[in-house]
Design an enzyme around this catalytic site. Structure first.
Site, PDB file in Angstrom:
ATOM      1  N   LYS A  22     -23.283  39.393  35.821  1.00  0.00           N
ATOM      2  CA  LYS A  22     -21.609  38.540  36.868  1.00  0.00           C
ATOM      3  C   LYS A  22     -21.510  39.086  38.252  1.00  0.00           C
ATOM      4  O   LYS A  22     -20.825  38.116  38.891  1.00  0.00           O
ATOM      5  CB  LYS A  22     -20.010  38.933  35.543  1.00  0.00           C
ATOM      6  CG  LYS A  22     -18.887  38.826  36.740  1.00  0.00           C
ATOM      7  CD  LYS A  22     -18.098  38.320  35.625  1.00  0.00           C
ATOM      8  CE  LYS A  22     -17.642  40.053  36.200  1.00  0.00           C
ATOM      9  NZ  LYS A  22     -16.767  40.336  36.771  1.00  0.00           N
ATOM     10  N   ASN A  23     -21.350  40.795  38.112  1.00  0.00           N
ATOM     11  CA  ASN A  23     -21.149  40.962  39.611  1.00  0.00           C
ATOM     12  C   ASN A  23     -21.883  40.779  40.759  1.00  0.00           C
ATOM     13  O   ASN A  23     -21.804  41.599  41.551  1.00  0.00           O
ATOM     14  CB  ASN A  23     -20.833  42.374  38.869  1.00  0.00           C
ATOM     15  CG  ASN A  23     -19.004  42.623  38.683  1.00  0.00           C
ATOM     16  OD1 ASN A  23     -17.991  41.021  38.333  1.00  0.00           O
ATOM     17  ND2 ASN A  23     -18.705  43.736  37.730  1.00  0.00           N
ATOM     18  N   ARG A  94     -10.796  36.631  42.275  1.00  0.00           N
ATOM     19  CA  ARG A  94     -10.601  38.083  42.998  1.00  0.00           C
ATOM     20  C   ARG A  94     -12.053  37.946  43.440  1.00  0.00           C
ATOM     21  O   ARG A  94     -11.618  37.770  45.434  1.00  0.00           O
ATOM     22  CB  ARG A  94     -10.461  38.795  42.800  1.00  0.00           C
ATOM     23  CG  ARG A  94      -9.037  39.394  41.966  1.00  0.00           C
ATOM     24  CD  ARG A  94      -8.650  40.114  41.848  1.00  0.00           C
ATOM     25  NE  ARG A  94      -8.366  41.185  42.797  1.00  0.00           N
ATOM     26  CZ  ARG A  94      -7.562  41.076  43.780  1.00  0.00           C
ATOM     27  NH1 ARG A  94      -6.627  41.414  42.941  1.00  0.00           N
ATOM     28  NH2 ARG A  94      -7.150  42.075  44.893  1.00  0.00           N
ATOM     29  N   CYS A 118      -3.269  41.843  40.196  1.00  0.00           N
ATOM     30  CA  CYS A 118      -4.550  41.723  38.866  1.00  0.00           C
ATOM     31  C   CYS A 118      -3.544  42.267  37.570  1.00  0.00           C
ATOM     32  O   CYS A 118      -3.233  43.671  38.433  1.00  0.00           O
ATOM     33  CB  CYS A 118      -5.909  41.375  39.141  1.00  0.00           C
ATOM     34  SG  CYS A 118      -6.572  42.363  38.875  1.00  0.00           S
ATOM     35  N   ARG A 123      -4.777  46.383  43.747  1.00  0.00           N
ATOM     36  CA  ARG A 123      -6.768  45.576  44.784  1.00  0.00           C
ATOM     37  C   ARG A 123      -6.370  44.874  45.870  1.00  0.00           C
ATOM     38  O   ARG A 123      -6.478  44.131  46.089  1.00  0.00           O
ATOM     39  CB  ARG A 123      -7.187  44.992  42.703  1.00  0.00           C
ATOM     40  CG  ARG A 123      -7.196  45.357  42.044  1.00  0.00           C
ATOM     41  CD  ARG A 123      -7.735  44.307  41.183  1.00  0.00           C
ATOM     42  NE  ARG A 123      -9.872  44.225  41.157  1.00  0.00           N
ATOM     43  CZ  ARG A 123      -9.830  43.223  40.576  1.00  0.00           C
ATOM     44  NH1 ARG A 123      -9.709  42.580  39.556  1.00  0.00           N
ATOM     45  NH2 ARG A 123     -11.604  43.512  40.931  1.00  0.00           N
ATOM     46  N   PRO A 124      -5.803  45.741  46.185  1.00  0.00           N
ATOM     47  CA  PRO A 124      -6.433  45.171  48.213  1.00  0.00           C
ATOM     48  C   PRO A 124      -7.452  44.899  48.770  1.00  0.00           C
ATOM     49  O   PRO A 124      -8.447  45.581  47.692  1.00  0.00           O
ATOM     50  CB  PRO A 124      -5.258  46.200  48.619  1.00  0.00           C
ATOM     51  CG  PRO A 124      -5.061  47.170  47.818  1.00  0.00           C
ATOM     52  CD  PRO A 124      -5.411  47.397  46.909  1.00  0.00           C
ATOM     53  N   VAL A 125      -7.367  44.307  49.794  1.00  0.00           N
ATOM     54  CA  VAL A 125      -8.361  44.164  50.477  1.00  0.00           C
ATOM     55  C   VAL A 125      -8.096  44.463  51.726  1.00  0.00           C
ATOM     56  O   VAL A 125      -9.063  44.724  52.663  1.00  0.00           O
ATOM     57  CB  VAL A 125      -9.033  42.133  50.234  1.00  0.00           C
ATOM     58  CG1 VAL A 125      -9.382  42.020  49.095  1.00  0.00           C
ATOM     59  CG2 VAL A 125      -8.060  41.709  50.687  1.00  0.00           C
ATOM     60  N   ASP A 126      -7.344  45.149  52.469  1.00  0.00           N
ATOM     61  CA  ASP A 126      -7.587  46.093  53.502  1.00  0.00           C
ATOM     62  C   ASP A 126      -8.636  46.584  53.881  1.00  0.00           C
ATOM     63  O   ASP A 126      -9.023  46.208  55.157  1.00  0.00           O
ATOM     64  CB  ASP A 126      -6.676  46.707  53.089  1.00  0.00           C
ATOM     65  CG  ASP A 126      -6.724  47.979  52.137  1.00  0.00           C
ATOM     66  OD1 ASP A 126      -6.907  47.544  51.322  1.00  0.00           O
ATOM     67  OD2 ASP A 126      -5.973  49.300  52.717  1.00  0.00           O
ATOM     68  N   GLN A 127     -10.215  47.379  53.184  1.00  0.00           N
ATOM     69  CA  GLN A 127     -10.690  47.241  53.305  1.00  0.00           C
ATOM     70  C   GLN A 127     -11.732  46.571  53.908  1.00  0.00           C
ATOM     71  O   GLN A 127     -12.716  46.682  54.919  1.00  0.00           O
ATOM     72  CB  GLN A 127     -11.779  48.773  52.431  1.00  0.00           C
ATOM     73  CG  GLN A 127     -10.974  50.044  51.922  1.00  0.00           C
ATOM     74  CD  GLN A 127     -10.071  50.893  52.876  1.00  0.00           C
ATOM     75  OE1 GLN A 127     -10.958  51.056  53.778  1.00  0.00           O
ATOM     76  NE2 GLN A 127      -9.428  50.735  53.407  1.00  0.00           N
ATOM     77  N   ASP A 306     -15.759  49.506  33.995  1.00  0.00           N
ATOM     78  CA  ASP A 306     -15.722  48.770  33.526  1.00  0.00           C
ATOM     79  C   ASP A 306     -16.263  49.439  31.795  1.00  0.00           C
ATOM     80  O   ASP A 306     -16.487  47.725  31.217  1.00  0.00           O
ATOM     81  CB  ASP A 306     -16.698  47.848  34.025  1.00  0.00           C
ATOM     82  CG  ASP A 306     -16.350  46.792  35.610  1.00  0.00           C
ATOM     83  OD1 ASP A 306     -14.856  47.108  35.907  1.00  0.00           O
ATOM     84  OD2 ASP A 306     -16.745  46.712  35.640  1.00  0.00           O
ATOM     85  N   ILE A 328      -9.869  54.774  38.947  1.00  0.00           N
ATOM     86  CA  ILE A 328     -10.218  53.439  39.809  1.00  0.00           C
ATOM     87  C   ILE A 328      -9.266  52.600  39.570  1.00  0.00           C
ATOM     88  O   ILE A 328      -8.919  52.345  40.757  1.00  0.00           O
ATOM     89  CB  ILE A 328     -11.457  52.678  38.895  1.00  0.00           C
ATOM     90  CG1 ILE A 328     -13.348  53.358  39.035  1.00  0.00           C
ATOM     91  CG2 ILE A 328     -11.697  51.760  40.457  1.00  0.00           C
ATOM     92  CD1 ILE A 328     -13.324  53.985  40.542  1.00  0.00           C
ATOM     93  N   ARG A 398     -15.343  34.519  30.996  1.00  0.00           N
ATOM     94  CA  ARG A 398     -14.858  35.028  32.174  1.00  0.00           C
ATOM     95  C   ARG A 398     -16.186  35.998  32.775  1.00  0.00           C
ATOM     96  O   ARG A 398     -16.947  35.797  33.873  1.00  0.00           O
ATOM     97  CB  ARG A 398     -13.767  35.948  32.725  1.00  0.00           C
ATOM     98  CG  ARG A 398     -12.370  34.656  32.871  1.00  0.00           C
ATOM     99  CD  ARG A 398     -11.716  35.201  34.310  1.00  0.00           C
ATOM    100  NE  ARG A 398     -12.159  35.731  35.480  1.00  0.00           N
ATOM    101  CZ  ARG A 398     -11.413  36.042  36.524  1.00  0.00           C
ATOM    102  NH1 ARG A 398     -10.077  36.542  36.173  1.00  0.00           N
ATOM    103  NH2 ARG A 398     -11.968  36.615  37.211  1.00  0.00           N
TER     104      ARG A 398
END
Ligand code: EPU
Length: 423
Positions: A22-23, A94, A118, A123-127, A306, A328, A398
């Site tokens: 999936k990933n 996401r 979530c 889980r920010p996406v600032d990076q 995971d 994490i 999912r």
């Protein structure tokens, strides 16, 4: 809403085929935006998240043709006319953020709804955003959307504050079409990043260092089409290995790649799983109650977050005490309360859970809270006395390909209940 009814006590035995990852599939699908030529992905798992990503890409104008018998899809982004990932998509998945880098790099603009928090953490996406800004993008937030523009991205040296998997993937894809050289420092080393780099290279990208924390990308003017087989899902494989150990089974996991699963294989071996690594998979068996194994999640090659819930389920029935530390995500222990309902003895102290193994769990009604938590509950249920009902199984759909069919074929007693009917 679908539920699983699981009767505990069966030992898993037989053969199972591990699906595409999936990933890996999600960023690879987004890589199709980087070229006007067709990109064919083989071993594409028929998962809910993959469907969502295909729908998102089709909404931008990417032409998608699927070959379900072959588990393959060909994507061609030669008529993209909607450079956006709307809220309806991002809120359900996401990983939609992965279109940002490719869209910006090839088309010079993108509008992507900002992911909210979530279940497992903020889980920010600032990076992702800072990295693209360092490459010359102008980015602002407008009505909850990330709005990004750049006439052409420029190569830059980017050191992310922490190791981020999709952040590395977004910046890697963006850098392939940037002007000049991009160096990604503190890059994620996950096998899925390596799989993406391989595919991008087959499309004509110039990349060095994938699989290390320093990736160098020399931007090119344009990328071409390619055909790429998606790697086997190391988390699905790890989940089945944990299930074999917990149920004292004997299973051959076809296509599982032990090389990508070092820390998981090592912990499961310590816990008593016997494994033979073959060219085309892993044979795994166990005869005794698991030994407790303490672990701490961290970026690859350390133990994967995971796999934490699945190992927690194994530790819950192990012969002794273990500690499980999650570094994490700040809220990834929600399965603990559910495992307690099944009789597990687990105390949480901050980011560490202390698990005192019990001889036997008992069936109960429990609730799946996220994808991997669901997998942990399925493992626990297969070992429990009596029946366990797991609600909200959509989380599992999912990211696991036909899990109940695969488990049933191995002898587990798993039934899916869909709005009153049983299958
Ligand atoms: N982070 C930030 N800012 C960022 C990016 C990340 O603060 O801009 C933080 C996160 O909040 C987290 C840590 O950095 O605390 C690492 O997060 P990362 O970005 O690596 O996670 P991700 O890329 O969003 C991927 C997988 C997850 C997996 C994590 C960690 C995909 C599509 N998702 O998420 O998979 O848990 O890496 O390995 O690749 C799953 O499959 O169940 C799943 C959640």
């Amino acid at each position: 809403m679908d539920r699983f009814l699981i009767q505990g006590g069966s030992r898993l035995h037989g053969d199972v085929v591990i699906s595409g990852a999936k990933n890996s599939a999600l960023p690879l699908l987004c890589a199709s935006l980087l070229t006007a030529q067709p990109l064919t992905l083989r071993n594409l798992p028929p998962l809910h998240d993959v469907r969502t990503m295909l729908k998102l890409l089709a909404g931008t104008g990417v032409r998608v043709s699927e070959d379900p018998t072959d588990e393959a899809a060909t994507l061609q982004a030669n008529a993209v006319d909607r450079l956006e990932a709307p809220y309806e998509m991002v809120k359900t998945m996401r990983a939609s953020i992965l279109v940002l880098g490719p869209m910006l790099a090839r088309f010079g603009e993108a509008r992507v709804s900002l992911p909210g928090g979530c279940a497992i953490g903020q889980r920010p996406v600032d990076q992702h955003i800072r990295g693209l800004q360092a490459m010359g993008a102008e980015i602002h937030l407008e009505h909850g959307d990330i709005v990004a523009k750049a006439s052409r991205l420029r190569g830059a040296t980017i050191a992310t504050d922490m190791v981020t998997v999709t952040g590395t993937e977004n910046l890697l894809m963006a850098a392939t079409l940037a002007e000049g050289t991009t160096t990604l420092l503190n890059a994620a080393c996950e096998p899925e990043v390596v799989d993406l780099a391989r595919c991008l290279r087959a499309m004509g990208a110039q990349i060095e260092g994938e699989g290390t924390d320093r990736i160098v990308v020399h931007g090119v003017e344009a990328l071409g089409g390619a055909e790429h087989p998606i790697m086997a899902d190391r988390i699905e494989a790890g989940t089945f290995l944990a299930a074999v150990l917990a149920t004292r089974g004997d299973v051959f996991l076809r296509r599982a790649c032990a090389e990508d699963m070092g820390a998981t294989v090592q912990k499961l071996a310590q816990a008593g799983l016997e494994m033979e690594i073959a060219r085309d998979g892993i044979r795994a068996r166990a005869q005794q109650r698991p030994q407790p194994v303490s672990l701490r999640t961290a970026p690859y090659p350390a133990f994967a977050t995971d796999m934490q819930a699945q190992l927690m389920a194994v530790n819950a029935i192990a012969d002794g005490v273990s500690t499980v530390s999650e570094t994490i995500f700040e809220n990834r222990f929600m399965h603990v309360q559910e495992l307690r309902r099944m009789g597990a003895s687990i105390d949480i102290d901050g980011h560490t859970a202390v698990v005192k193994g019990v001889e036997r769990l008992t069936g109960a009604r429990v609730m799946a809270t996220d994808l991997r938590a669901s997998a942990g509950l399925v493992i626990a249920a297969m070992t429990a006395d009596g029946e366990t009902e797991i609600d909200r199984i959509y989380h599992l759909d999912r990211g696991y390909d036909r899990m109940e069919d695969k488990l049933r074929a191995l002898g587990a007693q798993v039934r899916r209940v869909t709005s009153g009917a049983t299958q």
